[in-house]
Scaffold this motif. Sequence first.
Motif, PDB file in Angstrom:
ATOM      1  N   LEU A   8     -23.142  11.083 -26.777  1.00  0.00           N
ATOM      2  CA  LEU A   8     -24.002  10.962 -25.594  1.00  0.00           C
ATOM      3  C   LEU A   8     -24.258   9.497 -25.254  1.00  0.00           C
ATOM      4  CD1 LEU A   8     -26.643  13.788 -26.243  1.00  0.00           C
ATOM      5  CD2 LEU A   8     -24.860  13.759 -24.484  1.00  0.00           C
ATOM      6  N   LEU A   9     -24.474   8.676 -26.277  1.00  0.00           N
ATOM      7  CA  LEU A   9     -24.744   7.254 -26.027  1.00  0.00           C
ATOM      8  C   LEU A   9     -23.538   6.577 -25.380  1.00  0.00           C
ATOM      9  CD1 LEU A   9     -26.563   4.747 -26.333  1.00  0.00           C
ATOM     10  CD2 LEU A   9     -25.534   4.415 -28.601  1.00  0.00           C
ATOM     11  N   PHE A  10     -22.341   6.819 -25.922  1.00  0.00           N
ATOM     12  CA  PHE A  10     -21.156   6.172 -25.364  1.00  0.00           C
ATOM     13  C   PHE A  10     -20.849   6.704 -23.965  1.00  0.00           C
ATOM     14  CE2 PHE A  10     -20.625   4.604 -29.598  1.00  0.00           C
ATOM     15  CZ  PHE A  10     -19.850   3.463 -29.470  1.00  0.00           C
ATOM     16  N   TRP A  11     -21.093   7.991 -23.756  1.00  0.00           N
ATOM     17  CA  TRP A  11     -20.913   8.529 -22.413  1.00  0.00           C
ATOM     18  C   TRP A  11     -21.887   7.854 -21.455  1.00  0.00           C
ATOM     19  CZ3 TRP A  11     -24.593  11.067 -19.430  1.00  0.00           C
ATOM     20  CH2 TRP A  11     -24.128  11.589 -18.200  1.00  0.00           C
ATOM     21  N   PHE A  12     -23.127   7.697 -21.856  1.00  0.00           N
ATOM     22  CA  PHE A  12     -24.139   7.083 -20.998  1.00  0.00           C
ATOM     23  C   PHE A  12     -23.777   5.631 -20.682  1.00  0.00           C
ATOM     24  CE2 PHE A  12     -28.011   4.566 -20.494  1.00  0.00           C
ATOM     25  CZ  PHE A  12     -28.631   5.243 -19.454  1.00  0.00           C
ATOM     26  N   THR A  47     -22.303   6.183 -16.743  1.00  0.00           N
ATOM     27  CA  THR A  47     -23.418   6.216 -15.795  1.00  0.00           C
ATOM     28  C   THR A  47     -23.675   4.831 -15.212  1.00  0.00           C
ATOM     29  OG1 THR A  47     -25.149   5.777 -17.437  1.00  0.00           O
ATOM     30  CG2 THR A  47     -24.463   8.069 -17.134  1.00  0.00           C
ATOM     31  N   ARG A  48     -24.277   4.815 -14.038  1.00  0.00           N
ATOM     32  CA  ARG A  48     -24.566   3.538 -13.376  1.00  0.00           C
ATOM     33  C   ARG A  48     -25.562   2.713 -14.180  1.00  0.00           C
ATOM     34  NH1 ARG A  48     -26.366   2.879  -7.003  1.00  0.00           N
ATOM     35  NH2 ARG A  48     -26.400   0.585  -6.993  1.00  0.00           N
ATOM     36  N   THR A  49     -26.579   3.382 -14.718  1.00  0.00           N
ATOM     37  CA  THR A  49     -27.583   2.668 -15.516  1.00  0.00           C
ATOM     38  C   THR A  49     -26.957   2.097 -16.777  1.00  0.00           C
ATOM     39  OG1 THR A  49     -29.299   4.162 -14.700  1.00  0.00           O
ATOM     40  CG2 THR A  49     -29.818   2.867 -16.649  1.00  0.00           C
ATOM     41  N   GLY A  50     -26.096   2.877 -17.413  1.00  0.00           N
ATOM     42  CA  GLY A  50     -25.429   2.392 -18.616  1.00  0.00           C
ATOM     43  C   GLY A  50     -24.549   1.183 -18.340  1.00  0.00           C
ATOM     44  N   LYS A  51     -23.835   1.216 -17.220  1.00  0.00           N
ATOM     45  CA  LYS A  51     -23.003   0.065 -16.855  1.00  0.00           C
ATOM     46  C   LYS A  51     -23.870  -1.149 -16.539  1.00  0.00           C
ATOM     47  CE  LYS A  51     -19.235   2.951 -15.068  1.00  0.00           C
ATOM     48  NZ  LYS A  51     -18.486   3.400 -13.873  1.00  0.00           N
ATOM     49  N   SER A  52     -25.045  -0.909 -15.949  1.00  0.00           N
ATOM     50  CA  SER A  52     -25.969  -2.012 -15.682  1.00  0.00           C
ATOM     51  C   SER A  52     -26.449  -2.640 -16.991  1.00  0.00           C
ATOM     52  CB  SER A  52     -27.177  -1.501 -14.888  1.00  0.00           C
ATOM     53  OG  SER A  52     -26.785  -1.002 -13.628  1.00  0.00           O
ATOM     54  N   MET A  53     -26.706  -1.813 -17.981  1.00  0.00           N
ATOM     55  CA  MET A  53     -27.125  -2.324 -19.291  1.00  0.00           C
ATOM     56  C   MET A  53     -26.029  -3.166 -19.922  1.00  0.00           C
ATOM     57  SD  MET A  53     -29.033   1.109 -20.703  1.00  0.00           S
ATOM     58  CE  MET A  53     -29.221   0.468 -22.372  1.00  0.00           C
ATOM     59  N   ALA A  65     -23.649  -4.765 -18.329  1.00  0.00           N
ATOM     60  CA  ALA A  65     -23.529  -5.995 -17.543  1.00  0.00           C
ATOM     61  C   ALA A  65     -24.647  -6.968 -17.897  1.00  0.00           C
ATOM     62  CB  ALA A  65     -23.562  -5.666 -16.054  1.00  0.00           C
ATOM     63  N   PHE A  66     -25.856  -6.451 -18.059  1.00  0.00           N
ATOM     64  CA  PHE A  66     -27.005  -7.285 -18.420  1.00  0.00           C
ATOM     65  C   PHE A  66     -26.794  -7.910 -19.796  1.00  0.00           C
ATOM     66  CE2 PHE A  66     -31.338  -8.129 -19.826  1.00  0.00           C
ATOM     67  CZ  PHE A  66     -31.915  -8.664 -18.680  1.00  0.00           C
ATOM     68  N   SER A  67     -26.184  -7.155 -20.700  1.00  0.00           N
ATOM     69  CA  SER A  67     -25.911  -7.662 -22.040  1.00  0.00           C
ATOM     70  C   SER A  67     -24.852  -8.762 -22.018  1.00  0.00           C
ATOM     71  CB  SER A  67     -25.446  -6.523 -22.950  1.00  0.00           C
ATOM     72  OG  SER A  67     -25.034  -6.996 -24.206  1.00  0.00           O
ATOM     73  N   ASP A  68     -23.818  -8.584 -21.184  1.00  0.00           N
ATOM     74  CA  ASP A  68     -22.725  -9.556 -21.136  1.00  0.00           C
ATOM     75  C   ASP A  68     -23.145 -10.869 -20.480  1.00  0.00           C
ATOM     76  OD1 ASP A  68     -21.041  -7.777 -22.363  1.00  0.00           O
ATOM     77  OD2 ASP A  68     -20.211  -6.990 -20.494  1.00  0.00           O
ATOM     78  N   ASN A  69     -23.865 -10.780 -19.362  1.00  0.00           N
ATOM     79  CA  ASN A  69     -24.256 -11.993 -18.632  1.00  0.00           C
ATOM     80  C   ASN A  69     -25.515 -11.688 -17.821  1.00  0.00           C
ATOM     81  OD1 ASN A  69     -24.483 -14.197 -16.747  1.00  0.00           O
ATOM     82  ND2 ASN A  69     -22.321 -14.671 -17.132  1.00  0.00           N
ATOM     83  N   GLU A  70     -26.655 -12.103 -18.327  1.00  0.00           N
ATOM     84  CA  GLU A  70     -27.925 -11.770 -17.686  1.00  0.00           C
ATOM     85  C   GLU A  70     -28.022 -12.368 -16.285  1.00  0.00           C
ATOM     86  OE1 GLU A  70     -32.736 -12.332 -18.428  1.00  0.00           O
ATOM     87  OE2 GLU A  70     -31.296 -12.836 -19.999  1.00  0.00           O
ATOM     88  N   ASP A  71     -27.644 -13.630 -16.122  1.00  0.00           N
ATOM     89  CA  ASP A  71     -27.776 -14.291 -14.818  1.00  0.00           C
ATOM     90  C   ASP A  71     -26.888 -13.630 -13.766  1.00  0.00           C
ATOM     91  OD1 ASP A  71     -29.602 -16.129 -15.828  1.00  0.00           O
ATOM     92  OD2 ASP A  71     -28.020 -17.521 -16.462  1.00  0.00           O
ATOM     93  N   LEU A  72     -25.651 -13.326 -14.143  1.00  0.00           N
ATOM     94  CA  LEU A  72     -24.741 -12.682 -13.208  1.00  0.00           C
ATOM     95  C   LEU A  72     -25.222 -11.270 -12.859  1.00  0.00           C
ATOM     96  CD1 LEU A  72     -22.115 -12.991 -11.629  1.00  0.00           C
ATOM     97  CD2 LEU A  72     -20.879 -12.102 -13.626  1.00  0.00           C
ATOM     98  N   ALA A  73     -25.802 -10.587 -13.833  1.00  0.00           N
ATOM     99  CA  ALA A  73     -26.325  -9.243 -13.578  1.00  0.00           C
ATOM    100  C   ALA A  73     -27.482  -9.296 -12.586  1.00  0.00           C
ATOM    101  CB  ALA A  73     -26.786  -8.607 -14.899  1.00  0.00           C
ATOM    102  N   LEU A  74     -28.338 -10.305 -12.721  1.00  0.00           N
ATOM    103  CA  LEU A  74     -29.465 -10.449 -11.790  1.00  0.00           C
ATOM    104  C   LEU A  74     -28.966 -10.749 -10.380  1.00  0.00           C
ATOM    105  CD1 LEU A  74     -31.954 -12.492 -14.024  1.00  0.00           C
ATOM    106  CD2 LEU A  74     -32.053 -10.064 -13.462  1.00  0.00           C
ATOM    107  N   LEU A  75     -27.921 -11.573 -10.279  1.00  0.00           N
ATOM    108  CA  LEU A  75     -27.350 -11.882  -8.966  1.00  0.00           C
ATOM    109  C   LEU A  75     -26.698 -10.650  -8.337  1.00  0.00           C
ATOM    110  CD1 LEU A  75     -25.744 -15.378  -9.653  1.00  0.00           C
ATOM    111  CD2 LEU A  75     -27.746 -14.896  -8.239  1.00  0.00           C
TER     112      LEU A  75
END
Length: 337
Positions: A182-186, A190-196, A198-208
């Motif tokens: 379930l965690l890997f699927w999420f 999912t959009r929220t999971g991909k956002s997480m 992205a936020f983990s990889d590059n916080e500044d780029l994710a905010l932009l």
Amino acid sequence: MTDILNAIVALLNFVVIPGAAYGAQLALGALGVTLIYGILRFSNFAHGDTMAFGTMATILFTWGLQALGVSFGPLPTALLALPLGIAATALLTLGTDRLIYRFYRRAKAAPVVLVIVSIGVMFVLNGIVRFIIGVGDIGFDDGARFVINARDFREATGLREGLALRTTQVITLVTAAICVALLFWFLNRTRTGKSMRAFSDNEDLALLSGINPEKVVRVTWIIVAALATVAGVLYGLDKSFKAFTYFQLLLPIFAAAIVGGLGSPLGAIAGGFVIAFSEVFVTYAWKKVAGYVLPDALEPGGLVQLLSTDYKFAVSFSILILVLLFKPTGLFKGKSV
């Protein structure tokens, strides 16, 4: 040939099955640690006591269900109470973040400051759990005790060794597999999971990119609360619940996360099993297995035990030190410690 089969059954009984169950429990705990490190960028030393709080809440709800005459048949009633325990732990983690961590996050505090803050939260949680539920051992594993009984196995096979497979061990492996899937699927679908991610990889780029950081933080804490509660309840069902034990579990959980690679979910899972099997392998007394596979003249007189079980955490500590010295990014090249 019979002696070889007896040796295999003994290995399954005392090394393979317990190591797999313990590894699954450590893997779920390490997943929570690695999510916090990867997304919120600090080492959460309160994670072990978050597991203790979630387990305590589940036990209290379990007692409530049992008082009402509710059971889950051959399965532990705690499985019915588990969603309620997860909800209580999620409220705890979200409240702790709102009252404590958010202030330091907005102040752009250094990660070491958040580590120190989490140590303070750890001591407070440890005191709260012990105050509410006490300091003794608590067993809450009602339902059928065994899936495979040692006596029935011996009678069916004629072997000297009897295979015993506890219900809690099967529940641990099945539940852990479902949680990981379930965690890997999420995270991947999912959009929220991909956002997480992205936020983990590059916080500044994710905010932009328009990602809401507060939503990412909230979802992260909810997932961590779920993982911590499930890991704590599975460990308590398999062994027993004692508040201070979860404080001690912090070392092998962090060792698992670091061995696999901090920030890598896949690494956390692999690290959990590496640490678990290392502990079980080193602390198991190999005399019985050696007696089956070696000639009588070479049968050992001692236990053939490298370390007493009292020192099993020394195995985690040793592996942790070696990884930090020679491969600080871990097996799956996570973030350097």
